[in-house]
Design a protein around this motif. Structure first.
Motif, PDB file in Angstrom:
ATOM      1  N   SER A 149       0.804  -1.176   0.265  1.00  0.00           N
ATOM      2  CA  SER A 149      -0.071  -0.088  -0.637  1.00  0.00           C
ATOM      3  C   SER A 149       0.861   1.273  -0.320  1.00  0.00           C
ATOM      4  O   SER A 149       0.511   2.400  -1.095  1.00  0.00           O
ATOM      5  N   LEU A 150       2.323   1.527   1.135  1.00  0.00           N
ATOM      6  CA  LEU A 150       2.794   2.207   1.193  1.00  0.00           C
ATOM      7  C   LEU A 150       3.090   2.229  -0.460  1.00  0.00           C
ATOM      8  O   LEU A 150       3.608   4.027  -1.344  1.00  0.00           O
ATOM      9  N   GLN A 151       3.723   1.276  -0.814  1.00  0.00           N
ATOM     10  CA  GLN A 151       4.704   1.831  -2.408  1.00  0.00           C
ATOM     11  C   GLN A 151       3.600   2.666  -3.302  1.00  0.00           C
ATOM     12  O   GLN A 151       3.910   3.020  -4.346  1.00  0.00           O
ATOM     13  N   GLU A 152       2.491   1.800  -3.909  1.00  0.00           N
ATOM     14  CA  GLU A 152       1.101   2.952  -4.543  1.00  0.00           C
ATOM     15  C   GLU A 152       1.038   4.364  -3.926  1.00  0.00           C
ATOM     16  O   GLU A 152       0.862   4.947  -5.032  1.00  0.00           O
ATOM     17  N   GLN A 153       0.833   3.806  -2.622  1.00  0.00           N
ATOM     18  CA  GLN A 153       0.834   6.026  -2.765  1.00  0.00           C
ATOM     19  C   GLN A 153       2.137   6.818  -2.584  1.00  0.00           C
ATOM     20  O   GLN A 153       1.764   7.629  -3.639  1.00  0.00           O
ATOM     21  N   GLN A 154       3.512   6.305  -2.678  1.00  0.00           N
ATOM     22  CA  GLN A 154       4.727   6.930  -3.128  1.00  0.00           C
ATOM     23  C   GLN A 154       4.442   6.821  -4.775  1.00  0.00           C
ATOM     24  O   GLN A 154       5.392   7.919  -5.069  1.00  0.00           O
ATOM     25  N   LYS A 155       3.962   5.632  -5.788  1.00  0.00           N
ATOM     26  CA  LYS A 155       4.387   5.908  -6.694  1.00  0.00           C
ATOM     27  C   LYS A 155       3.730   6.931  -7.864  1.00  0.00           C
ATOM     28  O   LYS A 155       3.352   7.616  -8.294  1.00  0.00           O
ATOM     29  N   ALA A 156       2.435   7.007  -6.851  1.00  0.00           N
ATOM     30  CA  ALA A 156       1.030   7.782  -7.594  1.00  0.00           C
ATOM     31  C   ALA A 156       1.962   9.268  -7.357  1.00  0.00           C
ATOM     32  O   ALA A 156       1.134   9.524  -7.969  1.00  0.00           O
ATOM     33  N   THR A 157       2.138   9.649  -6.147  1.00  0.00           N
ATOM     34  CA  THR A 157       2.540  11.044  -5.215  1.00  0.00           C
ATOM     35  C   THR A 157       3.791  11.134  -6.189  1.00  0.00           C
ATOM     36  O   THR A 157       4.067  12.174  -6.687  1.00  0.00           O
TER      37      THR A 157
END
Length: 402
Positions: free
Chosen positions: A177-185
């Motif tokens: 979940s954190l990786q997905e959020q970081q990618k979107a950011t």
């Protein structure tokens, strides 16, 4: 899967159709079920699943009320998971004791997965997220419905509130979940910087054009009529550019700050006089950058240029109050005259707070407070510091004959 219930697929009063997807398979946690290649319908209150055509014909289907959904996330297949489709993981609250019959009575999982054979439509995530955020089932509960295979009635409007239980998703799920959020950011930041680069390139072209026009006006002063000169300058002002002083035009920082100070005096002398002879440095910063258009000043450059105002003998100067507040004020401004004016206002009103003075004079509360403190420092006002506010009264000792 023990949160799903068998219900007829017709929409209930207050329930609104949102979207329909086909080729959807259901998972109980990570376990595949025999519920595959089905039709999924999202409504304002539920997720319905059935074989193609069953839902539209009103047949009995699987129903999952959205109040069970705590949160959902997208599961992306790994780099070596060839042919696997994206899935939606829906984390659910504990099943209720009065739940209708469903495909399972007991499940070891607190989540289900939706697998889309034809590929996950990005709009599905948008619609599902929007539906859950709206929580229509709380504002407009569906009317009492008849159990499938039962004559008993059940009312959703009388349901007890569900406890918000956080499922144990594990470290891998949290990291994903954190990786997905970081990618979107990262993607959002990259797009923002691309737009900023384009804006800066356009700004350079606009500044170059404005300087060229200004130079031609100066060179051909005799050939261009006064009306044409005024018209050219008005065009430049409408673009928000009026030959601003920039650092790259000068060899030394000292010369740059001196020229910038002169420009500050030219554009700020009249506005400062209009607001009573003082303007806070924060207001100056906003006003100057708005006037300079795309050639913005940094706070450090503005402060350094302001410190050059007094040595150059310009009509405005930098002043720092005892409280640390920085302002630009007209050189002709006299504290004694200010104190006399404020003392007269206090005497006329009986008493004043900074807020009342700011409203009366049309200035900021910060400047109003500083003017009252200057008046007090000159001995022409006395303070009463209460829980309500800091209020200033006339100094009656000045009016005693003895």
């Amino acid at each position: 899967m023990n949160r799903f219930e068998y219900l007829e697929s017709h929409l209930h009063p207050n329930e609104i159709y949102v979207r329909r997807d086909i080729g959807v398979r259901l998972y109980d946690g990570d376990v595949k079920t025999h519920f595959e290649d089905g039709e999924l319908v999202l409504t304002s209150h539920r997720i319905l699943w059935g074989k193609p055509g069953d839902i539209t014909r009103g047949h009995t289907c699987l129903s999952l009320f959205l109040h069970h959904v705590i949160f959902f996330e997208e599961e992306t297949p790994g780099p070596f998971s060839f042919g696997r489709s994206k899935k939606i993981i829906m984390h659910l609250s504990e099943p209720r004791t009065d739940k209708r019959p469903g495909p399972l009575d007991i499940s070891m999982y607190n989540y289900v997965k939706l697998s889309f054979k034809e590929g996950l439509d990005p709009n599905f995530i948008v619609h599902l997220s929007d539906t859950i955020i709206r929580r229509t089932w709380e504002l407009a509960p569906i009317m009492p419905v008849i159990h499938a295979n039962s004559n008993t009635q059940h009312s959703e409007s009388n349901a007890k509130p569900l406890p918000r239980i956080k499922p144990r998703t594990g470290i891998i799920g949290i990291e994903r979940s954190l990786q997905e959020q970081q990618k979107a950011t990262d993607e959002s930041i990259s797009m923002a910087f691309q737009d900023l680069r384009k804006l800066m390139e356009m700004a350079k072209d606009m500044v170059s054009i404005s300087k060229t026009i200004s130079a031609k006006i100066r060179e051909r002063q005799g050939d261009i009529t006064e009306d044409e000169t005024v018209r050219f300058k008005s065009y430049l002002m409408s673009l928000g550019i009026d030959d601003p002083v920039t650092r790259d035009a000068y060899k030394s920082s000292n010369e740059y700050f001196k020229q910038l100070a002169k420009q500050l005096a030219d554009i700020l002398e009249e506005p400062i006089q209009e607001v009573g002879g003082m303007m806070t440095l924060t207001d100056v910063y906003c006003r100057v950058n708005r006037a300079r258009g795309l050639e913005l000043l940094s706070p450090e450059d503005l402060l350094n240029a302001s410190r050059q105002l007094a040595p150059l003998g310009l009509p405005i100067v930098l002043r720092v109050f005892d409280s640390g507040v920085m302002i630009l004020q007209c050189r002709s401004q006299d504290d004694n005259a200010i104190a006399d004016v404020i003392a007269d206002l206090i005497r006329e009103k009986g008493s004043l707070t900074a807020e009342e003075l700011a409203q009366s004079e049309g200035i900021s509360v910060l400047l109003a407070r500083e003017r009252l403190l200057v008046t007090e420092k000159r001995g022409k006002a006395c303070r009463d510091d209460t829980i309500e506010a800091l209020r200033f009264y006339p100094n009656l000792f000045l009016e005693r004959d003895d």
